[in-house]
Design a protein around this motif. Structure first.
Motif, PDB file in Angstrom:
ATOM      1  N   ASP A 590     -33.890  20.994  -2.415  1.00 35.13           N
ATOM      2  CA  ASP A 590     -35.188  21.126  -3.088  1.00 35.13           C
ATOM      3  C   ASP A 590     -35.504  22.613  -3.127  1.00 35.13           C
ATOM      4  OD1 ASP A 590     -37.859  21.255  -3.840  1.00 35.13           O
ATOM      5  OD2 ASP A 590     -38.359  19.361  -2.850  1.00 35.13           O
ATOM      6  N   GLN A 591     -35.279  23.242  -4.293  1.00 37.61           N
ATOM      7  CA  GLN A 591     -35.435  24.691  -4.401  1.00 37.61           C
ATOM      8  C   GLN A 591     -36.891  25.113  -4.193  1.00 37.61           C
ATOM      9  OE1 GLN A 591     -33.269  26.962  -4.590  1.00 37.61           O
ATOM     10  NE2 GLN A 591     -31.359  26.093  -5.368  1.00 37.61           N
ATOM     11  N   GLU A 592     -37.871  24.307  -4.697  1.00 34.40           N
ATOM     12  CA  GLU A 592     -39.268  24.702  -4.563  1.00 34.40           C
ATOM     13  C   GLU A 592     -39.710  24.702  -3.110  1.00 34.40           C
ATOM     14  OE1 GLU A 592     -41.752  22.352  -7.034  1.00 34.40           O
ATOM     15  OE2 GLU A 592     -40.822  23.003  -8.916  1.00 34.40           O
ATOM     16  N   ASP A 611     -30.147  12.913  10.254  1.00 35.88           N
ATOM     17  CA  ASP A 611     -30.773  12.740   8.954  1.00 35.88           C
ATOM     18  C   ASP A 611     -32.082  13.520   8.895  1.00 35.88           C
ATOM     19  OD1 ASP A 611     -28.708  11.013   8.754  1.00 35.88           O
ATOM     20  OD2 ASP A 611     -29.909   9.177   8.917  1.00 35.88           O
ATOM     21  N   GLY A 612     -32.635  13.642   7.668  1.00 41.33           N
ATOM     22  CA  GLY A 612     -33.931  14.258   7.478  1.00 41.33           C
ATOM     23  C   GLY A 612     -33.837  15.565   6.721  1.00 41.33           C
ATOM     24  N   ALA A 613     -34.991  16.271   6.669  1.00 42.64           N
ATOM     25  CA  ALA A 613     -35.075  17.527   5.916  1.00 42.64           C
ATOM     26  C   ALA A 613     -34.831  18.713   6.834  1.00 42.64           C
ATOM     27  CB  ALA A 613     -36.437  17.643   5.249  1.00 42.64           C
ATOM     28  N   ARG A 614     -34.122  19.703   6.317  1.00 46.60           N
ATOM     29  CA  ARG A 614     -33.861  20.951   7.032  1.00 46.60           C
ATOM     30  C   ARG A 614     -34.307  22.098   6.130  1.00 46.60           C
ATOM     31  NH1 ARG A 614     -33.103  17.702  10.328  1.00 46.60           N
ATOM     32  NH2 ARG A 614     -31.374  17.386  11.783  1.00 46.60           N
ATOM     33  N   GLU A 615     -35.132  23.012   6.664  1.00 46.47           N
ATOM     34  CA  GLU A 615     -35.546  24.154   5.874  1.00 46.47           C
ATOM     35  C   GLU A 615     -34.421  25.176   5.767  1.00 46.47           C
ATOM     36  OE1 GLU A 615     -39.116  25.785   7.415  1.00 46.47           O
ATOM     37  OE2 GLU A 615     -40.303  23.953   7.133  1.00 46.47           O
ATOM     38  N   PHE A 616     -34.472  25.950   4.669  1.00 45.97           N
ATOM     39  CA  PHE A 616     -33.431  26.961   4.451  1.00 45.97           C
ATOM     40  C   PHE A 616     -33.297  27.906   5.648  1.00 45.97           C
ATOM     41  CE2 PHE A 616     -33.178  27.110  -0.498  1.00 45.97           C
ATOM     42  CZ  PHE A 616     -32.713  25.802  -0.474  1.00 45.97           C
ATOM     43  N   ARG A 617     -34.455  28.254   6.244  1.00 43.37           N
ATOM     44  CA  ARG A 617     -34.395  29.239   7.333  1.00 43.37           C
ATOM     45  C   ARG A 617     -33.625  28.724   8.547  1.00 43.37           C
ATOM     46  NH1 ARG A 617     -38.202  27.764  11.073  1.00 43.37           N
ATOM     47  NH2 ARG A 617     -39.825  26.301  10.393  1.00 43.37           N
ATOM     48  N   GLU A 618     -33.505  27.389   8.678  1.00 42.60           N
ATOM     49  CA  GLU A 618     -32.753  26.834   9.792  1.00 42.60           C
ATOM     50  C   GLU A 618     -31.262  27.124   9.657  1.00 42.60           C
ATOM     51  OE1 GLU A 618     -33.699  22.796  10.992  1.00 42.60           O
ATOM     52  OE2 GLU A 618     -35.502  22.862   9.765  1.00 42.60           O
ATOM     53  N   TYR A 619     -30.804  27.455   8.431  1.00 42.90           N
ATOM     54  CA  TYR A 619     -29.391  27.756   8.210  1.00 42.90           C
ATOM     55  C   TYR A 619     -29.067  29.228   8.454  1.00 42.90           C
ATOM     56  CZ  TYR A 619     -28.724  23.128   6.183  1.00 42.90           C
ATOM     57  OH  TYR A 619     -28.625  21.772   5.995  1.00 42.90           O
ATOM     58  N   GLY A 620     -30.099  30.036   8.784  1.00 42.53           N
ATOM     59  CA  GLY A 620     -29.852  31.440   9.103  1.00 42.53           C
ATOM     60  C   GLY A 620     -29.182  32.174   7.952  1.00 42.53           C
ATOM     61  N   SER A 621     -28.221  33.031   8.300  1.00 43.95           N
ATOM     62  CA  SER A 621     -27.527  33.826   7.279  1.00 43.95           C
ATOM     63  C   SER A 621     -26.620  32.967   6.408  1.00 43.95           C
ATOM     64  CB  SER A 621     -26.697  34.919   7.954  1.00 43.95           C
ATOM     65  OG  SER A 621     -25.714  34.340   8.801  1.00 43.95           O
ATOM     66  N   ALA A 625     -24.860  32.436   1.720  1.00 51.92           N
ATOM     67  CA  ALA A 625     -23.512  32.075   1.262  1.00 51.92           C
ATOM     68  C   ALA A 625     -23.541  30.775   0.473  1.00 51.92           C
ATOM     69  CB  ALA A 625     -22.566  31.954   2.456  1.00 51.92           C
ATOM     70  N   LEU A 626     -24.330  29.810   0.945  1.00 49.66           N
ATOM     71  CA  LEU A 626     -24.412  28.528   0.246  1.00 49.66           C
ATOM     72  C   LEU A 626     -25.036  28.709  -1.138  1.00 49.66           C
ATOM     73  CD1 LEU A 626     -25.579  26.230   3.187  1.00 49.66           C
ATOM     74  CD2 LEU A 626     -23.293  26.364   2.185  1.00 49.66           C
ATOM     75  N   LYS A 627     -26.100  29.520  -1.226  1.00 53.85           N
ATOM     76  CA  LYS A 627     -26.713  29.765  -2.527  1.00 53.85           C
ATOM     77  C   LYS A 627     -25.743  30.427  -3.490  1.00 53.85           C
ATOM     78  CE  LYS A 627     -31.558  30.204  -1.075  1.00 53.85           C
ATOM     79  NZ  LYS A 627     -32.697  31.147  -0.978  1.00 53.85           N
ATOM     80  N   HIS A 666     -24.200  24.507 -13.003  1.00 50.65           N
ATOM     81  CA  HIS A 666     -24.652  25.583 -13.891  1.00 50.65           C
ATOM     82  C   HIS A 666     -25.130  26.787 -13.086  1.00 50.65           C
ATOM     83  CE1 HIS A 666     -24.329  22.531 -16.947  1.00 50.65           C
ATOM     84  NE2 HIS A 666     -25.246  21.782 -16.361  1.00 50.65           N
ATOM     85  N   GLY A 667     -24.396  27.092 -12.002  1.00 50.60           N
ATOM     86  CA  GLY A 667     -24.723  28.257 -11.190  1.00 50.60           C
ATOM     87  C   GLY A 667     -25.853  28.030 -10.204  1.00 50.60           C
ATOM     88  N   ARG A 668     -26.422  26.816 -10.148  1.00 47.95           N
ATOM     89  CA  ARG A 668     -27.524  26.512  -9.248  1.00 47.95           C
ATOM     90  C   ARG A 668     -27.027  25.709  -8.055  1.00 47.95           C
ATOM     91  NH1 ARG A 668     -30.722  22.993 -11.007  1.00 47.95           N
ATOM     92  NH2 ARG A 668     -32.590  23.568  -9.817  1.00 47.95           N
ATOM     93  N   PHE A 669     -27.580  26.032  -6.893  1.00 49.42           N
ATOM     94  CA  PHE A 669     -27.273  25.346  -5.638  1.00 49.42           C
ATOM     95  C   PHE A 669     -28.080  24.053  -5.605  1.00 49.42           C
ATOM     96  CE2 PHE A 669     -28.195  25.526  -0.813  1.00 49.42           C
ATOM     97  CZ  PHE A 669     -27.162  24.648  -0.546  1.00 49.42           C
ATOM     98  N   VAL A 670     -27.395  22.892  -5.776  1.00 44.50           N
ATOM     99  CA  VAL A 670     -28.118  21.625  -5.908  1.00 44.50           C
ATOM    100  C   VAL A 670     -27.920  20.691  -4.714  1.00 44.50           C
ATOM    101  CG1 VAL A 670     -28.060  21.735  -8.410  1.00 44.50           C
ATOM    102  CG2 VAL A 670     -26.208  20.576  -7.207  1.00 44.50           C
ATOM    103  N   ALA A 671     -26.847  20.881  -3.946  1.00 45.01           N
ATOM    104  CA  ALA A 671     -26.602  19.974  -2.821  1.00 45.01           C
ATOM    105  C   ALA A 671     -25.614  20.624  -1.862  1.00 45.01           C
ATOM    106  CB  ALA A 671     -26.061  18.626  -3.310  1.00 45.01           C
ATOM    107  N   VAL A 672     -25.507  20.055  -0.681  1.00 44.24           N
ATOM    108  CA  VAL A 672     -24.537  20.520   0.306  1.00 44.24           C
ATOM    109  C   VAL A 672     -23.901  19.299   0.958  1.00 44.24           C
ATOM    110  CG1 VAL A 672     -26.228  20.665   2.164  1.00 44.24           C
ATOM    111  CG2 VAL A 672     -24.143  22.008   2.306  1.00 44.24           C
TER     112      VAL A 672
END
Length: 917
Positions: A590-592, A611-621, A625-627, A666-672
């Motif tokens: 969820d990009q927003e 399971d559940g939601a993880r914020e981007f900041r939890e992935y650190g640096s 790379a994922l983006k 299309h160049g967008r990070f949509v899933a992992v």
């Protein structure tokens, strides 16, 4: 009586020698029984023994008149004979000898009163025991009897040596057979003297085509060409081998399927112990591919063979000063001497090189002393060609029998030496094959319990490859598998036992958990309780098969699923099971909100879910790379600086190594897609490719579901939007015609309003069906009236309006612009219009408001209208009400000002179609 042998070294040597002979605790053998009977008869004694001293006991290989197979060493009289080392040790009366008077054999029921024994001594001086005779009354031996006893003792040792030699020969034969069967590139064939096949190894079957069962008893002619058979080539080869000790064979041969191959072979006679030939062995290798590359070498070899076939031995006469005085014509030919005068009187040893020179001087010295000198060495011909020679030097005696000159006869043995070197190299390659082959190999021997059931097996041979594959040491030879691996599966031992019991080979697979490797095992029976095993590493093949089956299973299971969460779980479960993971899952981005949401992941049994939601900041640096579309590979979370700070928390949920694989569209990070293990792990290319394949298929399946849902919404939206548009067109047309003064003006007004309505609809379809930017909406509505760049001024923050308000705003702007063009600022060249808007933040519960103003300037003076037309009513009541807005019109002299006020929520509301599902 206590054992008084004080030398531990002597006892250790004796035990080691007995082990080498393998004689202890063996069954009775007639040859040894005959010796004790002969000793007893020759010495006229009732008892005779072949006694072997083994630690705390003496064991009898053969006995007559005694009735026991062993006694304690404490009651042994033979040990005294061993200690004394007499040629014949005699105790005339054991009751009168302090060494034996208290011996149980003397005082007990045996009543031994006389003893005579001859030590049994090996060639290295180790005494194993005695050949002895005993009597129940005092006695003595004659000289003849002593000689007979000594002779029989020598016969005992001769039998022991023969027995050991036979054992060594059987072991050597077994190992040679195993090596020969492993030499699959060489056909090794044995034949009897008539040329019929008696054995045929695996290499022969591979090279020539026939199996051993097909060839046994068949003449070797079958793999010769018809032309060679007609000319008697097989017989000539056997004859040459008998005459010269070996025969080289390089010719075309015939395979079972009729094709020809160029074979390089060597034939040698097999001789019995008397040196008489009893058959042949032929070693044959397919050299078809090398034939063209070695054409020149073969031509040279053929030339050399033709020269050697017609040449004679080189016969020379040498004087006592070592100078060459004569050479035969054949010798000149073979030595390639064109002018003997050029070498006459030259020192003969100077023709030899290196060690050959020293050997030549030694041979001359032996001949000068009246003997015969002999050596083999290398020397060049006068043309500079190297040759191997077999040289014999003998004296030429004068009338008084003294050497006056020397005769040297040299025979060219270059071909023989070359063949020996090739055979030696071949043997070295065979020996090296066992240690250098990539396939693991071991020779084992079953160990059975008293009931005869196989309970263990002992390693007799291990090659380095097997040591690497199994994790065992090469020093494991001689030890059993249960000593090395106590938890070994009994089923594996039973499988090897089946191979030994039935004689049928077995092909199966085995996995070594500690190494994480899978091997294909080929087990075959050797002899007795022995079997051999060849191990091929098939780990990559098995893993590839498992991954292919997993991909197929994924396709089958996803085919009928329509729930994205169920699709993600199936993909995670298959991935986790296939790769042996602790956790696996698919998370939508969820990009927003800058979160990654895992609806339902998979975890190994007994492990907590993640399971559940993880914020981007939890992935650190790692999130950067994922983006960027780069996979994150962590081999050890505790050691990697990217995850070291979180290693403890990761370990709490059993994650030690993991892969985060981004899914891009299309160049967008949509899933992992993530995959984790609870141990450190080096992720390889095949695993990453498998995970990427799973992730792509998962995303494709989810995208299919989303596309189908979006298409349903789109269809409903278009249906709803069309109905709304038709209703609005009907309303506009009715109002326009009702207030029109004539048909022409009604036509123009209606056309303009419908065009504005169409443009607003285009805006909605040009973006998403839900909303459109306010600025874009205004620019599109005013485009027909923009006759110069500064005609309109637009200011305000970025703001999207929903579909419900978009059409109404477009028509409002159209009406305002039409009126301005007729009566206001747009009717003059200098007139202009400013459209400004702002968002007024609310501090209460009413919500934020949007204020939009239409301000005209530079037009003719304005006065309020005398009546309210349809356009004004359309603006004030109908259109603004569609989104909960209020409109006020101020007819200022400088220009009309229209103010529209509406809630932000109302402006951005989506015109949701009814749900017809």
């Amino acid at each position: 009586m206590d054992h008084d042998d004080s030398s531990a070294g002597i006892e250790a040597d004796r035990r080691a020698a007995l082990v080498r002979y393998g004689i202890l605790d063996t069954e009775a053998e007639a040859d040894f029984d005959d010796i004790v009977k002969a000793a007893s008869a020759a010495c006229d004694m009732p008892i005779s023994l072949i006694s072997l001293l083994d630690g705390d006991r003496q064991w009898f290989k053969a006995e007559t008149g005694f009735g026991q197979r062993e006694t304690p060493i404490s009651s042994s009289i033979c040990r005294h004979a061993v200690q004394e080392q007499d040629a014949v040790f005699v105790i005339p009366d054991t009751t009168r000898d302090e060494r034996t008077s208290a011996n149980p054999l003397v005082t007990g029921d045996s009543h031994v009163r006389f003893y005579a024994g001859v030590p049994l001594q090996t060639s290295k001086g180790v005494t194993l025991g005695t050949l002895c005779v005993l009597d129940t009354k005092p006695n003595s031996l004659t000289a003849a009897q002593k000689l007979i006893l000594q002779t029989l003792a020598k016969q005992v040792m001769a039998l022991l040596e023969l027995r050991r030699a036979l054992q060594d020969r059987r072991e050597s034969d077994r190992l040679n057979k195993a090596i020969l069967e492993s030499a699959v590139d060489y056909g090794i064939i044995s034949m009897d003297l008539s040329g019929r096949v008696t054995s045929w190894n695996t290499g022969a079957e591979r090279v020539i085509g026939w199996s051993e069962a097909e060839m046994l008893g068949e003449p070797a002619h079958v793999f010769f060409t018809p032309e060679d058979v007609e000319t008697g080539a097989p017989e000539q080869e056997m004859g040459t081998a008998l005459l010269h000790g070996r025969a080289s064979d390089e010719r075309w041969h015939r395979r079972k399927d009729g094709t020809l191959f160029w074979g390089l072979g060597e034939m040698m006679p097999l001789r019995n112990e008397d040196g008489h030939p009893e058959g042949f062995i032929k070693i044959l290798r397919d050299r078809t591919e090398q034939r063209l590359a070695n054409q020149k070498q073969r031509d040279d070899a053929e030339f050399m063979r033709s020269v050697l076939a017609s040449s004679a031995d080189c016969i020379k006469v040498i004087d006592l000063d070592n100078r060459l005085t004569f050479m035969s014509e054949g010798g000149m030919r073979v030595m390639e001497v064109s002018d003997f005068n050029a070498i006459q009187n030259c020192p003969w040893p100077d023709f030899w090189q290196n060690q050959g020179n020293a050997d030549a001087y030694a041979a001359l010295a032996a001949a000068k002393a009246g003997g015969t000198g002999h050596f083999q060495g290398q020397a060049n011909t006068m043309a500079g060609n190297p040759r191997w020679w077999d040289v014999q030097v003998t004296p030429i005696l004068d009338a008084e029998g003294r050497p006056e000159r020397l005769l040297s006869v040299s025979r060219d043995i270059t071909v023989q030496k070359t063949a020996e070197q090739r055979i030696s190299a071949s043997e070295a390659r065979w020996r090296g094959l066992f240690t250098s082959m990539q396939e693991g190999f071991f020779l084992g021997e079953l160990v059975r319990d008293r009931a005869g059931r196989a309970c263990d097996y002992r390693f007799l041979e291990i090659n380095p490859a097997f040591a690497r594959q199994s994790g065992l040491s090469e020093q494991s030879v001689g030890r059993t598998v249960r000593e090395l691996v106590p938890e070994i599966d009994q089923g594996l031992i039973d499988r090897y036992a089946s191979v030994v019991d039935t004689g049928e080979p077995s092909l199966f697979e085995i996995t070594v958990p500690g190494l994480g490797r899978t091997f294909e095992v080929r087990a075959g029976h050797e002899s007795g309780q022995r079997f051999s095993c060849l191990f091929l590493d098939v780990t990559e093949r098995k893993q590839g098969e498992t991954r292919r089956l997993a991909i197929a299973e994924l396709g089958d299971r996803l085919r009928d699923l329509s729930d994205p969460e169920a699709i993600a779980f199936v993909a995670a479960e298959i991935t986790g099971r296939t790769l042996g993971l602790s956790h696996s899952g698919y998370g939508a981005v969820d990009q927003e909100r800058e979160t990654i949401v895992v609806g339902r992941g998979w975890s190994a049994p007994g492990l907590p879910g993640i399971d559940g939601a993880r914020e981007f900041r939890e992935y650190g640096s790692c999130i950067d790379a994922l983006k960027a579309g780069t996979a994150v590979l962590i081999e050890d979370a505790a050691a990697d600086p990217r995850t070291a700070l979180d290693a403890v928390s990761l370990n709490d949920i059993r994650i030690r190594s993991f892969v985060d694989l981004p899914v891009m569209e299309h160049g967008r990070f949509v899933a992992v897609f993530y995959a984790a293990k609870d141990v450190p792990h080096a992720w390889n290319t095949e695993e990453i490719g498998f995970i990427r394949n799973i992730a792509d298929r998962t995303r494709a399946a989810i995208a299919r579901i989303e596309a189908e849902a979006q298409q349903r919404v789109l269809n409903l939206e278009l249906s709803h939007r069309m109905k709304n548009m038709l209703a609005m067109v009907q309303s506009i047309a009715t109002q326009t015609m009702r207030n029109a003064t004539d048909v022409v003006s009604a036509k123009e007004v209606l056309a303009g309003r419908l065009i504005a309505l169409g443009k607003s609809h285009d805006l909605l379809l040009g973006g998403s069906l839900g909303d459109t930017p306010l600025k874009t909406l205004i620019e599109s509505a005013l485009e027909p009236h923009k006759d110069k760049p500064d005609r309109f001024s637009l200011r305000g923050p970025a703001l999207n309006v929903g579909a419900k308000a978009a059409m109404s705003l477009a028509l409002i702007l159209h009406e305002l612009a039409t009126n301005a063009a007729k009566y206001g600022a747009l009717s003059t060249a200098k007139g202009s219009v400013s459209i400004v808007w702002e968002i007024c933040r609310s501090k209460g519960e009413g919500g934020d408001q949007v204020l939009l103003r239409w301000i005209e300037a530079g037009g003719p003076p304005v006065s309020p209208p005398t009546r309210t037309g349809f356009g004004t009513r359309l603006i004030g009541r109908g259109l603004a009400g569609n989104f909960g807005g209020e409109v006020s019109l101020d007819y200022r002299t400088a220009g009309v000002v229209c103010t529209l006020e509406a809630s932000l929520k109302g402006l951005q509301a989506v015109d949701t179609p009814p749900d017809f599902r």
